[in-house]
Design an enzyme around this catalytic site. Sequence first.
Site, PDB file in Angstrom:
ATOM      1  N   HIS A  36     -10.502  -4.999  -3.468  1.00  0.00           N
ATOM      2  CA  HIS A  36      -9.174  -5.166  -2.917  1.00  0.00           C
ATOM      3  C   HIS A  36      -9.277  -5.570  -1.454  1.00  0.00           C
ATOM      4  O   HIS A  36     -10.195  -5.154  -0.756  1.00  0.00           O
ATOM      5  CB  HIS A  36      -8.308  -3.913  -3.069  1.00  0.00           C
ATOM      6  CG  HIS A  36      -8.909  -2.661  -2.526  1.00  0.00           C
ATOM      7  ND1 HIS A  36      -9.986  -2.012  -3.118  1.00  0.00           N
ATOM      8  CD2 HIS A  36      -8.585  -1.922  -1.444  1.00  0.00           C
ATOM      9  CE1 HIS A  36     -10.286  -0.920  -2.434  1.00  0.00           C
ATOM     10  NE2 HIS A  36      -9.456  -0.858  -1.398  1.00  0.00           N
ATOM     11  N   ASP A  86       0.851  -1.186   0.000  1.00  0.00           N
ATOM     12  CA  ASP A  86       0.000   0.000   0.000  1.00  0.00           C
ATOM     13  C   ASP A  86       0.892   1.243   0.000  1.00  0.00           C
ATOM     14  O   ASP A  86       1.914   1.267   0.682  1.00  0.00           O
ATOM     15  CB  ASP A  86      -0.897  -0.003   1.234  1.00  0.00           C
ATOM     16  CG  ASP A  86      -2.011   1.029   1.153  1.00  0.00           C
ATOM     17  OD1 ASP A  86      -1.703   2.244   1.222  1.00  0.00           O
ATOM     18  OD2 ASP A  86      -3.167   0.628   1.023  1.00  0.00           O
ATOM     19  N   ILE A  87       0.514   2.267  -0.771  1.00  0.00           N
ATOM     20  CA  ILE A  87       1.347   3.478  -0.833  1.00  0.00           C
ATOM     21  C   ILE A  87       1.192   4.356   0.406  1.00  0.00           C
ATOM     22  O   ILE A  87       1.990   5.262   0.618  1.00  0.00           O
ATOM     23  CB  ILE A  87       1.074   4.316  -2.112  1.00  0.00           C
ATOM     24  CG1 ILE A  87      -0.362   4.808  -2.143  1.00  0.00           C
ATOM     25  CG2 ILE A  87       1.443   3.526  -3.350  1.00  0.00           C
ATOM     26  CD1 ILE A  87      -0.625   5.830  -3.234  1.00  0.00           C
ATOM     27  N   HIS A 132      -7.112  -5.623   2.058  1.00  0.00           N
ATOM     28  CA  HIS A 132      -5.957  -5.130   2.799  1.00  0.00           C
ATOM     29  C   HIS A 132      -5.483  -6.253   3.722  1.00  0.00           C
ATOM     30  O   HIS A 132      -6.297  -6.886   4.401  1.00  0.00           O
ATOM     31  CB  HIS A 132      -6.331  -3.934   3.684  1.00  0.00           C
ATOM     32  CG  HIS A 132      -6.801  -2.739   2.944  1.00  0.00           C
ATOM     33  ND1 HIS A 132      -5.978  -1.666   2.664  1.00  0.00           N
ATOM     34  CD2 HIS A 132      -8.027  -2.426   2.432  1.00  0.00           C
ATOM     35  CE1 HIS A 132      -6.665  -0.751   2.013  1.00  0.00           C
ATOM     36  NE2 HIS A 132      -7.912  -1.185   1.859  1.00  0.00           N
TER      37      HIS A 132
END
Length: 125
Positions: A110, A39-40, A112
């Site tokens: 998505h 993750d950015i 996480h």
Amino acid sequence: MPIDATQPYDDDNVFARILRGELPSRKVYEDDWALAFHDINPQAPVHLLVIPKGHYVSWDDFTASASDAEIAGFVRAVGHVAREAGLPAPGYRLLANVGGHGHQEVPHLHVHIFGGRQFHAMLVN
């Protein structure tokens, strides 16, 4: 900004662009069904995202529309990524946001994967 998970798939979303190679990612895993990357904006010491390669807006869309092979492949990819990150023994958290109330921000399914620290109990008010 949260999105409406009932809307059609948007081919210009950030994850679709990552899948097409138009945007970079720090990839940790890829197979026929899924792509996983860092993750950015990490919210934990380990914060990975796993996305299916198919065009699914949300978990709801995916479980209603994907083939059994896509579902099995994606779920197995999530487990594989967590194992490769060394997370099963200490434990980890999975999160899939759906729609506005779930605070989904990208209209592509998505999951996480959070790990690397102790998490607080989840309290739903």
